[in-house]
Design a protein around this motif. Sequence first.
Motif, PDB file in Angstrom:
ATOM      1  N   UNK A   1      10.034   5.879 -13.830  1.00 43.87           N
ATOM      2  CA  UNK A   1       9.590   5.489 -12.424  1.00 43.87           C
ATOM      3  C   UNK A   1       8.805   4.641 -12.195  1.00 43.87           C
ATOM      4  N   UNK A   2       8.593   4.119 -11.315  1.00 45.97           N
ATOM      5  CA  UNK A   2       7.463   2.977 -11.063  1.00 45.97           C
ATOM      6  C   UNK A   2       6.308   3.826 -10.610  1.00 45.97           C
ATOM      7  N   UNK A   3       5.116   3.157 -11.065  1.00 49.80           N
ATOM      8  CA  UNK A   3       3.824   3.700 -10.459  1.00 49.80           C
ATOM      9  C   UNK A   3       3.093   2.313  -9.515  1.00 49.80           C
ATOM     10  N   UNK A   4       2.664   2.933  -8.303  1.00 49.22           N
ATOM     11  CA  UNK A   4       1.922   2.317  -7.873  1.00 49.22           C
ATOM     12  C   UNK A   4       1.007   2.225  -7.743  1.00 49.22           C
ATOM     13  N   UNK A   5      -0.629   1.766  -7.580  1.00 47.95           N
ATOM     14  CA  UNK A   5      -1.845   1.509  -7.284  1.00 47.95           C
ATOM     15  C   UNK A   5      -2.260   1.593  -5.270  1.00 47.95           C
ATOM     16  N   UNK A   6      -3.126   2.164  -5.456  1.00 43.79           N
ATOM     17  CA  UNK A   6      -3.856   3.075  -4.152  1.00 43.79           C
ATOM     18  C   UNK A   6      -4.903   2.615  -3.774  1.00 43.79           C
ATOM     19  N   UNK A   7      -5.584   1.956  -2.418  1.00 37.22           N
ATOM     20  CA  UNK A   7      -6.940   2.697  -2.366  1.00 37.22           C
ATOM     21  C   UNK A   7      -7.361   3.350  -0.920  1.00 37.22           C
ATOM     22  N   UNK A   8      -7.748   4.324  -0.990  1.00 41.96           N
ATOM     23  CA  UNK A   8      -8.727   5.335  -0.034  1.00 41.96           C
ATOM     24  C   UNK A   8      -8.951   4.344   0.653  1.00 41.96           C
ATOM     25  N   UNK A   9      -9.104   5.076   1.753  1.00 40.16           N
ATOM     26  CA  UNK A   9     -10.023   3.719   3.026  1.00 40.16           C
ATOM     27  C   UNK A   9     -11.131   5.243   3.294  1.00 40.16           C
ATOM     28  N   UNK A  10     -11.478   5.874   3.337  1.00 43.24           N
ATOM     29  CA  UNK A  10     -12.128   7.462   3.348  1.00 43.24           C
ATOM     30  C   UNK A  10     -13.033   7.517   2.304  1.00 43.24           C
ATOM     31  N   UNK A  11     -12.861   7.179   1.711  1.00 41.53           N
ATOM     32  CA  UNK A  11     -14.137   7.159  -0.382  1.00 41.53           C
ATOM     33  C   UNK A  11     -13.845   5.606  -1.213  1.00 41.53           C
ATOM     34  N   UNK A  12     -12.768   5.291  -0.745  1.00 44.92           N
ATOM     35  CA  UNK A  12     -12.431   3.755  -1.365  1.00 44.92           C
ATOM     36  C   UNK A  12     -12.498   3.873  -3.121  1.00 44.92           C
ATOM     37  N   UNK A  13     -12.283   5.194  -3.463  1.00 41.34           N
ATOM     38  CA  UNK A  13     -11.114   5.324  -4.990  1.00 41.34           C
ATOM     39  C   UNK A  13     -10.087   4.697  -5.486  1.00 41.34           C
ATOM     40  N   UNK A  31      -6.557  11.177  -4.987  1.00 42.77           N
ATOM     41  CA  UNK A  31      -7.274  12.749  -5.635  1.00 42.77           C
ATOM     42  C   UNK A  31      -8.621  13.178  -4.896  1.00 42.77           C
ATOM     43  N   UNK A  32      -9.283  13.181  -4.225  1.00 44.91           N
ATOM     44  CA  UNK A  32     -10.607  13.967  -3.062  1.00 44.91           C
ATOM     45  C   UNK A  32      -9.806  14.512  -1.880  1.00 44.91           C
ATOM     46  N   UNK A  33      -8.509  14.404  -1.587  1.00 41.41           N
ATOM     47  CA  UNK A  33      -7.643  15.170  -0.691  1.00 41.41           C
ATOM     48  C   UNK A  33      -7.535  14.400   0.724  1.00 41.41           C
ATOM     49  N   UNK A  34      -7.925  12.697   0.662  1.00 37.90           N
ATOM     50  CA  UNK A  34      -7.752  12.063   1.911  1.00 37.90           C
ATOM     51  C   UNK A  34      -6.972  11.622   2.683  1.00 37.90           C
ATOM     52  N   UNK A  35      -6.423  11.221   3.497  1.00 39.46           N
ATOM     53  CA  UNK A  35      -4.844  10.678   3.719  1.00 39.46           C
ATOM     54  C   UNK A  35      -4.431   9.395   4.024  1.00 39.46           C
ATOM     55  N   UNK A  36      -6.111   8.643   4.597  1.00 39.24           N
ATOM     56  CA  UNK A  36      -6.275   7.359   4.849  1.00 39.24           C
ATOM     57  C   UNK A  36      -6.782   6.365   3.615  1.00 39.24           C
ATOM     58  N   UNK A  37      -4.866   6.081   3.301  1.00 36.67           N
ATOM     59  CA  UNK A  37      -4.929   5.378   2.162  1.00 36.67           C
ATOM     60  C   UNK A  37      -3.855   4.036   2.144  1.00 36.67           C
ATOM     61  N   UNK A  38      -3.967   2.934   0.982  1.00 31.80           N
ATOM     62  CA  UNK A  38      -3.023   1.849   1.736  1.00 31.80           C
ATOM     63  C   UNK A  38      -2.299   1.850   0.117  1.00 31.80           C
ATOM     64  N   UNK A  39      -1.112   0.609   0.097  1.00 28.54           N
ATOM     65  CA  UNK A  39      -0.765   0.285  -1.263  1.00 28.54           C
ATOM     66  C   UNK A  39      -1.592  -0.666  -1.708  1.00 28.54           C
ATOM     67  N   UNK A  40      -1.626  -1.176  -2.893  1.00 28.38           N
ATOM     68  CA  UNK A  40      -2.304  -2.349  -3.283  1.00 28.38           C
ATOM     69  C   UNK A  40      -0.802  -2.357  -4.126  1.00 28.38           C
ATOM     70  N   UNK A  41      -1.626  -4.199  -3.695  1.00 23.31           N
ATOM     71  CA  UNK A  41      -0.611  -5.664  -4.792  1.00 23.31           C
ATOM     72  C   UNK A  41      -0.780  -5.081  -5.673  1.00 23.31           C
ATOM     73  N   UNK A  42       0.048  -5.064  -6.644  1.00 26.05           N
ATOM     74  CA  UNK A  42       0.005  -5.266  -8.467  1.00 26.05           C
ATOM     75  C   UNK A  42       0.202  -6.423  -8.296  1.00 26.05           C
ATOM     76  N   UNK A  43      -0.099  -7.136 -10.013  1.00 29.67           N
ATOM     77  CA  UNK A  43       0.753  -7.903 -10.510  1.00 29.67           C
ATOM     78  C   UNK A  43       0.705  -7.475 -11.947  1.00 29.67           C
ATOM     79  N   UNK A  44       1.496  -8.441 -12.481  1.00 23.06           N
ATOM     80  CA  UNK A  44       1.241  -8.043 -14.212  1.00 23.06           C
ATOM     81  C   UNK A  44       2.480  -9.155 -14.971  1.00 23.06           C
TER      82      UNK A  44
END
Length: 72
Positions: A1-13, A31-44
């Motif tokens: 299953x693929x893994x995706x990176x996200x950034x929380x807009x509320x706390x910056x995590x 992980x802090x329970x905030x719902x406002x997150x954005x998926x990050x573009x990841x490269x490899x």
Amino acid sequence: MPSYSYRCRSCGDTFEKSRPMAEASDPAICPQGHEDSVKLLTTFGVVSSGGSSAPTPSAPAGGGCCGGGCCG
């Protein structure tokens, strides 16, 4: 299953979630329970072992737009 990176807009995590591709764009709770997150573009990067950087016998030698000085 693929893994995706996200950034929380509320706390910056920044955090990762493993989920099916069909759910990649679904909201992710940080992980802090905030719902406002954005998926990050990841490269490899891909690292190859072995091999040679010399041209193969079937490849033309030289360079430039025509492969050997015919543009002038």
